[in-house]
Scaffold this active site. Structure first.
Site, PDB file in Angstrom:
ATOM      1  N   HIS A  77       0.815  -1.221   0.000  1.00  0.00           N
ATOM      2  CA  HIS A  77       0.000   0.000   0.000  1.00  0.00           C
ATOM      3  C   HIS A  77       0.847   1.269   0.000  1.00  0.00           C
ATOM      4  O   HIS A  77       0.322   2.356  -0.245  1.00  0.00           O
ATOM      5  CB  HIS A  77      -0.998   0.002   1.179  1.00  0.00           C
ATOM      6  N   SER A  89       4.596   2.570   7.972  1.00  0.00           N
ATOM      7  CA  SER A  89       4.113   1.504   7.099  1.00  0.00           C
ATOM      8  C   SER A  89       5.242   0.953   6.239  1.00  0.00           C
ATOM      9  O   SER A  89       6.119   1.681   5.769  1.00  0.00           O
ATOM     10  CB  SER A  89       3.008   2.035   6.186  1.00  0.00           C
ATOM     11  N   ASP A 101      -0.350  -7.624   2.018  1.00  0.00           N
ATOM     12  CA  ASP A 101       0.177  -6.261   1.887  1.00  0.00           C
ATOM     13  C   ASP A 101       1.697  -6.295   1.998  1.00  0.00           C
ATOM     14  O   ASP A 101       2.293  -5.908   3.005  1.00  0.00           O
ATOM     15  CB  ASP A 101      -0.436  -5.377   2.974  1.00  0.00           C
TER      16      ASP A 101
END
Length: 256
Positions: free
Chosen positions: A66, A212, A111
Site C-alpha cells: 500500500h 508503514s 500487503d
C-alpha cells in the site's frame, strides 16, 4: 492507523496514500541497532520519507504494497544507513517493485512488496540484511516484538527526525479477529496472513503514520511488515502487520 489509511486508500491522493503508521510510545535509537531498516522516500514535489522497508539482500528490500499507490520507480527510492530522517546515509533508486499476486487494496491481505534496487548496497555497521522468518512458522502469543521507524510520535502528529523503536507483544490471532469484527461502524477482517501486536487493553505503544512497510522484528528476524490498524496505539484494536511467514517462499523465489 486504519482510519486515515483507509481514507488514503479510497481516495488515492498521492501525498496521502503512502502514509499509514508511526512509532508511538517509543524511544530514540540508532540505525546501528537496526541496520536492516531503511527509509522509503516518495517524490511528489520534493523527496520525503513516507514509509519504510527492510533490507533482505544487498539488492532487495521488503515493504508494504500500500506504500506504492500511484507509484513508479521514478517516484520511490530508499535511504539506508542513517538514523536521521531525510538526511545522510546512502540513497538508492529502484529497478522495480513487485507486489504479492494476491494483494488486496481493500482488505490489505498480502500487503507486501519486494523492491529491487538499482545498485547494490554495501554492508557496514549501519547497513545490513535481516534474516527472514521460516515459511509458515507460527509465533506464540505474548512474544516481545519490536517496531522501528521514523513515523509520527502521536496520532496526527509530526514524524520523528531520529529513528525510534518500541517493544510490543504478539496478540492471540482469534482474539484480534474478534476485536476487529466488532469494530463500528465498519468491521475489518484480520486474515490468517496478518499478525496483531500491541499492548492489549492498555495501548500507548504502536507503529503509525510513516512507519508503514517497516519491520516487525523478533530479535533481528523479520517477522512482520507494518500494514494497518484502527488509529494508533489503540487499547482495544492492536496494530496489524503482514505475516511474513505466509510469504517467505515467495520472497525467496522473487529476490534472486
Amino acid at each position: 492507523m486504519a482510519s486515515p489509511t483507509w481514507i488514503c486508500l479510497l481516495f488515492a491522493v498521492a501525498a496521502c496514500s503512502v502514509s499509514a503508521q508511526r512509532i508511538v510510545g517509543g524511544e530514540d535509537t540508532t540505525i546501528e541497532q537496526y541496520p536492516s531498516l531503511v527509509q522509503l522516500e516518495s517524490r511528489v514535489l520534493v523527496w520525503s520519507q513516507s514509509c519504510a522497508a527492510t533490507i533482505i539482500t544487498n539488492f532487495h528490500a521488503v515493504s508494504a504494497a500500500h506504500c506504492f499507490i500511484l507509484a513508479s520507480t521514478t517516484t520511490r527510492r530508499i535511504r539506508a544507513g542513517t538514523s536521521m530522517r531525510g538526511t545522510g546515509g546512502t540513497v538508492v533508486g529502484l529497478d522495480w517493485f513487485r507486489h504479492h499476486p494476491t494483494y488486496s487494496l481493500f482488505t490489505l491481505d498480502a500487503d507486501i512488496t519486494i523492491l529491487r534496487l538499482s545498485s547494490p548496497l554495501i554492508y557496514t555497521d549501519q547497513i545490513a540484511r535481516a534474516p527472514v522468518i521460516s515459511q509458515d512458522f507460527d509465533l506464540p502469543d505474548n512474544l516481545p516484538v519490536v517496531h522501528a521507524g521514523w513515523g509520527t510520535t502521536e496520532e496526527g502528529g509530526r514524524p520523528s527526525e531520529i529513528v525510534q523503536d518500541v517493544t510490543v507483544y504478539t496478540i492471540n490471532h482469534a482474539l484480534c479477529v474478534e476485536r476487529y469484527s466488532n469494530l463500528t461502524p465498519v468491521p475489518r477482517t484480520v486474515t490468517a496472513n496478518m499478525i496483531c501486536a500491541g499492548i492489549l487493553d492498555v495501548g500507548g505503544k504502536d507503529a503509525c503514520q510513516g512507519d508503514s512497510g517497516g519491520p516487525l522484528y523478533y530479535g533481528e528476524i523479520l517477522v512482520g511488515v507494518v500494514s494497518w490498524g484502527e488509529g494508533c496505539a489503540n487499547d482495544t484494536y492492536p496494530g496489524v502487520s503482514t505475516r511474513v511467514a505466509s510469504y517467505t517462499n515467495w520472497i525467496i523465489e522473487t529476490a534472486v
